[in-house]
Write a protein that holds these residues in place. Sequence first.
Motif: not given
Length: 283
Positions: A53-64, A71-75, A111-118
């Motif tokens: 769930v935190l990983g999904v939140a991290s991907a959302t932050c990257f996408a925004m 980075a903080a949520v991914f850690y 995969v979600l974080c990579a997609a969000g970052l991109a």
Amino acid sequence: MRTYSLDDVHETRKRRDSWWTVYFVDPVACRVALPVANHTRITPNGLTVLSLVLGVASATCFAMNQLVAGAAVFYLSFMIDCVDGKIARLKGTGTPFGLWLDYVGDRIRVVLCAAGLAYGQYALTGEVGYVVLGAAVAVLDLFRYVNAPQMKRVREAVRDERQGVAHGPAEPLGPALEPMGPPEPDDDTQPLERVPRPSGFFRRLNRFLARHRVRSHLISGIEFHAAVFVVAPLAGAWALIPLAAVAGVLLLANEVFLVYRMWRFTRRHAVASSRESREHVLV
């Protein structure tokens, strides 16, 4: 209910781990695991779901385009992922399904974080390089985690074949690549072949790393994730592509080296088996 100490938690740490985990995650994860073990009933699988769930939140932050928050949520997600293993080993509550959930959850997070970052950087700048970055990160991660278990299966198959030669033929217990005995520890530091022990500086370096629980190969999937999803976003958008590229090249070089060692190992085993077969024919 038993009360655990910090020393008990420390005993659950891996014998050798990535330097990122040893120095930047375990000190926090162990202290988080202690109250979780003593004051909650949360299971390792529950912690794995929380990590996802935190990983999904991290991907959302990257996408925004919230790089620091992402980075903080991914850690935090990775740290909780380390806590679940410690709780499983501490209380003996790990399950085979938990192993699968942990493995799949890690892949989904990356995969979600990579997609969000991109997506976040492409939407902001319109540069296709960020799309390539996201795809490359996902592909490298999937290759790493597909390659590792396959190399382990090769080691087990060769080990079983050697045992069969040493002890004579035995009734097959399953498919050729399935282990016929208890599984070996999943340790990336396990050598694929017997080679002369390093001398001088490298021997001292390996001993130093072993004393500090750090694996001898310093670039793995964990360091790759840390570089792409923690260090680079904290440094700023300018660092995303350069740091990801450097970390990706180093990770790929490490994987190629491991495959090369495996190839040499299987070649030596094939030569030894052929020689033993000829000796048996002569006898």
